[in-house]
Write a protein that holds these residues in place. Structure first.
Motif, PDB file in Angstrom:
ATOM      1  N   TYR A 143       0.959  -1.356  -0.050  1.00 56.47           N
ATOM      2  CA  TYR A 143      -0.043  -0.045  -0.044  1.00 56.47           C
ATOM      3  C   TYR A 143       0.737   1.340   0.052  1.00 56.47           C
ATOM      4  N   GLU A 152      -5.677   4.123   4.072  1.00 57.35           N
ATOM      5  CA  GLU A 152      -5.952   2.729   3.753  1.00 57.35           C
ATOM      6  C   GLU A 152      -7.026   2.338   2.823  1.00 57.35           C
ATOM      7  N   ARG A 176      -7.448   1.263  -1.187  1.00 57.06           N
ATOM      8  CA  ARG A 176      -7.756  -0.240  -1.397  1.00 57.06           C
ATOM      9  C   ARG A 176      -9.110   0.043  -2.535  1.00 57.06           C
ATOM     10  N   THR A 177      -9.794   1.439  -2.003  1.00 59.10           N
ATOM     11  CA  THR A 177     -10.888   1.473  -3.139  1.00 59.10           C
ATOM     12  C   THR A 177     -10.338   1.867  -4.545  1.00 59.10           C
ATOM     13  N   VAL A 184     -14.779  -2.644  -0.266  1.00 58.05           N
ATOM     14  CA  VAL A 184     -13.420  -2.254   0.736  1.00 58.05           C
ATOM     15  C   VAL A 184     -14.169  -2.428   2.073  1.00 58.05           C
ATOM     16  N   LEU A 186     -11.969  -4.632   4.486  1.00 55.46           N
ATOM     17  CA  LEU A 186     -11.022  -3.814   5.200  1.00 55.46           C
ATOM     18  C   LEU A 186      -9.964  -4.651   5.900  1.00 55.46           C
ATOM     19  N   ASP A 245      -7.876  -7.586  -1.247  1.00 56.29           N
ATOM     20  CA  ASP A 245      -8.322  -6.382  -1.581  1.00 56.29           C
ATOM     21  C   ASP A 245      -9.083  -6.326  -3.034  1.00 56.29           C
TER      22      ASP A 245
END
Length: 248
Positions: free
Chosen positions: A5, A41, A45-46, A76, A80, A85
């Motif tokens: 990430y 985060e 992730r989106t 997400v 989460l 993901d």
């Protein structure tokens, strides 16, 4: 935030991340309550999820970036706390401007998942309504992504399961008992449609887990605790749901 990430954070442009943040702050109550670390985060992730799928719509119906972000945020929200993901099988999302039907069928649908084509079909008004009223336990995007999660988990080999096998088996044992209560009209929380089968019960349980966590805990504390372990988060701590403490 893990190394992967951090790399995405470096590569993705600030305007793109800012746009995602602004859309979610305006339209996703789950995101609004997160602390800044979890929000960061969540945005990453989106955007990662949206890069992994192909979103289409019926002719003449325009799907804006804001709509895509809102839709992606539902996936997400569910995942989460999990390592996975993205979806690896369901890569195609088709959005309709209204409820739709299939050839030779009179039934209208707001959403369905097709394992044969690997596609997710959704009606935009129903998606949007789930975010406009985030406390009624009805969210189409969460519901249909819940189906995808179970189906993809079934397709995975033992080493790549999305959901922990023992925890999922425990959920199934609890769900069978809940299924009986729903069918007998003894549930004050679950709508009757949840009594169709375990697949539908899981999808509706997800909706209640995120939108009515205290009500779900009150009606079935064991199922709620199990879902916390299964999804690695507790929505009753809205600022840091993925940092939940294990139940005693």
């Amino acid at each position: 935030m893990n190394i992967r990430y951090r790399v995405y954070d470096f590569l993705l442009s600030d305007p793109r991340k800012q746009q995602c943040h602004e859309v979610l702050m305006a339209r996703n109550s789950y995101y609004q309550a997160l602390d800044r670390v979890e929000q960061k985060e969540f945005v990453l992730r989106t955007l990662i999820f949206l890069r992994s799928v192909n979103i289409h719509s019926e002719h003449g119906f325009f799907v804006s970036r804001e709509m895509e972000i809102l839709l992606g945020s539902a996936f997400v929200q569910i995942t989460l706390g999990l390592k996975r993901d993205v979806l690896t099988y369901f890569k195609r999302i088709f959005i309709f401007s209204k409820p739709y039907s299939y050839k030779n069928m009179n039934t209208l649908f707001n959403g369905d998942v097709n394992p044969i084509t690997g596609s997710i079909n959704l009606s935009w008004p129903a998606i949007e309504q789930g975010f406009i009223v985030p406390t009624e336990g009805v969210n189409l995007a969460i519901h249909e992504f819940g189906h995808c999660l179970i189906l993809e988990n079934n397709y995975c080999n033992f080493l790549r399961h999305i959901l922990h096998p023992k925890q999922l088996k425990s959920w199934e044992r609890l769900a069978l008992k809940q299924l009986v209560r729903i069918r007998q009209g003894r549930s004050t929380l679950f709508r009757r449609y949840a009594g169709t089968n375990l697949m539908e019960l899981f999808a509706v349980a997800l909706e209640n887990f995120f939108e009515k966590p205290y009500a779900l805990y009150a009606e079935n504390p064991e199922m709620y605790k199990n879902m916390c372990m299964l999804l690695k988060q507790d929505p009753r701590d809205p600022a840091k749901p993925t940092q939940f403490h294990h139940f005693m």
